[in-house]
Design an enzyme around this catalytic site. Structure first.
Site, short mmCIF file in Angstrom:
data_model
loop_
_atom_site.label_atom_id
_atom_site.label_comp_id
_atom_site.label_asym_id
_atom_site.label_seq_id
_atom_site.Cartn_x
_atom_site.Cartn_y
_atom_site.Cartn_z
N ASN A 40 -9.37 -10.36 -16.19
CA ASN A 40 -8.15 -10.84 -15.34
C ASN A 40 -7.10 -11.85 -16.00
O ASN A 40 -7.40 -12.86 -16.42
CB ASN A 40 -8.69 -11.32 -14.19
CG ASN A 40 -9.26 -10.39 -13.13
OD1 ASN A 40 -10.19 -9.45 -13.40
ND2 ASN A 40 -8.61 -10.21 -11.80
N HIS A 45 -12.24 0.85 -6.55
CA HIS A 45 -11.63 -0.35 -7.15
C HIS A 45 -10.37 -0.02 -7.81
O HIS A 45 -10.48 0.84 -8.72
CB HIS A 45 -12.68 -1.11 -7.92
CG HIS A 45 -12.10 -2.20 -8.56
ND1 HIS A 45 -12.60 -2.99 -9.66
CD2 HIS A 45 -11.19 -3.19 -8.22
CE1 HIS A 45 -11.83 -4.04 -9.98
NE2 HIS A 45 -10.97 -4.16 -8.99
N ASP A 46 -9.33 -0.29 -7.40
CA ASP A 46 -7.99 0.20 -7.81
C ASP A 46 -7.75 0.12 -9.33
O ASP A 46 -7.54 1.05 -9.90
CB ASP A 46 -6.64 -0.45 -6.92
CG ASP A 46 -6.91 -2.08 -7.39
OD1 ASP A 46 -5.95 -2.60 -6.72
OD2 ASP A 46 -7.62 -2.55 -8.04
N GLY A 69 0.80 -1.24 -0.06
CA GLY A 69 -0.07 0.15 -0.10
C GLY A 69 0.78 1.27 -0.11
O GLY A 69 1.94 1.30 0.66
#
Ligand SMILES: C[C@H](O)[C@H](O)[C@@H](O)C(=O)CO
Length: 498
Positions: free
Chosen positions: A306, A246-247, A17
């Site tokens: 993904n 949502h990154d 992070g």
């Protein structure tokens, strides 16, 4: 665009992070401003195994966000707001007194194994896709909740509110309970076509729809830091903004695209390859190729897929460290560069790579099973992974073009993974087109853009993109040996059987 604006962005991915200060700085009078970003705080995000379950260390994450806020003010910044973006799908449950029920599960927890097939049987695969628009992945929130239902988890009996990870952290900091749209669309419980929670589906599953709060749009003011938190951190209260939390969606919002018609690859622990649309694309072909429609910022939907990504490399690195071999990422790239090209290839999206006990052995097993030479050196393993990812990117890019009915002159690559220049180069070679790489901190920058919009410093999406383009130069990679890579792609298709 008015003078200097300062915001604080928290971008929390599956492995680490960051807290970054973003400032729009006016150059000379009349010149459009430039965005500068300053890293204030960085921390690892290490999952915790408790018995048979894998969990996030949510309390540690909260503490690290607090450390980031404290350090921003200690460094002399006075951000007008902060925003949080994290990986998708995961959540915490609150009871009627607002207490967290247990420690949130990690999406790689094996509790969801076999549940895709079971729910397809129970509810119908076409219907599930038509209603959610989402790819079928074992980590989707729907399967995690269904696993808890099947296990008879008492938490679901007493839970009052489900908060997805960014919303959960905001709740701890502001006391406000909200549900941000882009995260909601990663659950497979959100009806992408109707743009509402799929309450009939929840009831059919045995889930109480009241757990799910009405979604709010990215750019919405959630509230302000609570008095308790301000007192604890000795900081003034600042606004909390719901960004595209949502990154992947924050990163997509920061792609410095040449036109509205672009393909991108968000490269981190996961690789997300796709394109931006104005609405969800619910065609049977999208289902057939298991693509996803994820809600984005500025009223967009992202048609994407993904791809297992650099997680495979991260896990090999972790395995080698357990055996006393410590390699930095630059050293890993050097070893791969020195290795023989296309010696062995894998299908990065074979589910055996989702969370094996030993990633190195699992790659070796895949090569043995497919009748290939088994990598022997770290360099051979790393090259196998990077070449295979690049070839998978070609495959998914071409599928994206077919589904979206478009063709792309090149591919935008963003995210921490672009620091792996060899991967960027291999990708340009594999797709036979230019790769435009940058910015690295795309998720944090997208996070900042939504805060600047909420603060009135940026008027709209396009202005934000122009700001990113002016502020972050691109690295451009051109294919040099496309014929070699076309031959490798044939080998890859043969090995993966696709
Ligand atoms: C499960 C993944 O986290 C998710 O699909 C992906 O989009 C993400 O959030 C990557 O950080």
């Amino acid at each position: 665009m008015n003078n200097t604006a300062t915001v604080l962005a928290f971008d929390i991915g599956a492995s680490s992070g960051r807290a970054l200060i973003g400032q729009i700085v006016q150059q000379n009078s009349g010149e459009p401003g430039l965005l500068t970003i300053t890293e204030i705080h960085r921390f690892p995000n290490i999952p915790v195994q408790i018995g048979n379950h894998l969990h996030w260390d949510t309390v540690m994450l909260l503490q690290e966000v607090k450390n980031g806020i404290r350090k921003a003010f200690q460094a002399g910044y006075t951000p007008e707001s902060y925003g949080i973006d994290t990986w998708g799908v995961d959540f915490g449950l609150l009871d009627s007194q607002g207490e967290l029920l247990g420690i949130p599960y990690h999406y790689r927890d094996p509790q969801t194994e076999g549940l895709i097939e079971e729910l397809n049987e129970k509810l119908g695969r076409e219907r599930l896709f038509q209603e959610s628009g989402l790819q079928f992945m074992p980590f989707n929130t729907i399967y995690q909740l269904y696993a808890m239902l099947k296990a008879g988890s008492p938490k679901l009996d007493i839970a009052e509110t489900l908060l997805l990870t960014p919303d959960l952290l905001h709740y701890f900091l502001t006391g406000e309970k909200v549900c941000e749209f882009t995260m909601a669309t990663t659950t497979q419980l959100y009806d992408a076509g109707q743009n509402v929670w799929n309450k009939p589906l929840m009831k059919e599953l045995g889930l109480s729809p009241s757990l799910f709060l009405d979604p709010i749009e990215p750019g919405t003011v959630i509230g302000t830091l609570s008095e308790e938190v301000c007192r604890e951190l000795k900081v003034p209260s600042i606004k909390a903004i719901a960004v595209a939390s949502h990154d992947t969606e924050s990163a997509a919002a920061a792609v410095p695209a040449h036109s509205t018609d672009f393909a991108y690859l968000v490269c981190g622990t996961w690789s997300l390859l796709g394109t931006e649309l104005s609405e969800a694309l619910l065609l049977p072909e999208v289902l057939e190729h298991n693509f996803s429609n994820e809600g984005g910022a500025f009223g967009t939907f992202q048609l994407l897929k993904n791809i297992m990504g650099l997680w495979i490399l991260q896990e090999c690195k972790r395995r080698w460290e357990l055996n006393g071999v410590n390699l930095s990422f630059p050293e890993m790239v050097k070893l791969a560069e020195a290795a023989e090209p296309f010696r062995s290839l894998i299908d990065p999206d074979d589910l055996r790579f989702m969370n094996p006990a030993d990633m190195v052995e699992t790659i070796a097993e895949y090569c043995r099973e497919s009748g290939q030479l088994v990598p022997e050196t770290e360099g051979q393993f790393i090259r196998c992974i990077l070449e295979s990812l690049a070839l998978r990117y070609r495959e998914v890019l071409e599928k994206t073009e077919v589904l979206a009915g478009r063709s792309y002159a090149g591919l935008h690559m963003v995210g921490g993974g672009i620091q792996n220049e060899l991967l960027c180069r291999f990708t340009a070679e594999a797709i036979g087109r230019p790769v435009w790489a940058g910015p690295i901190e795309a998720s944090a920058i997208g996070n900042m853009l939504l805060q600047f919009v909420a603060g009135g410093h940026v008027q709209h999406k396009e202005e934000g993109i122009e700001l990113v383009k002016r502020s972050f130069p691109l690295a451009v990679y051109h294919p040099e040996t496309p014929e070699l890579w076309s031959a490798a792609f044939q080998k890859y298709v043969q090995i993966t059987g696709r």
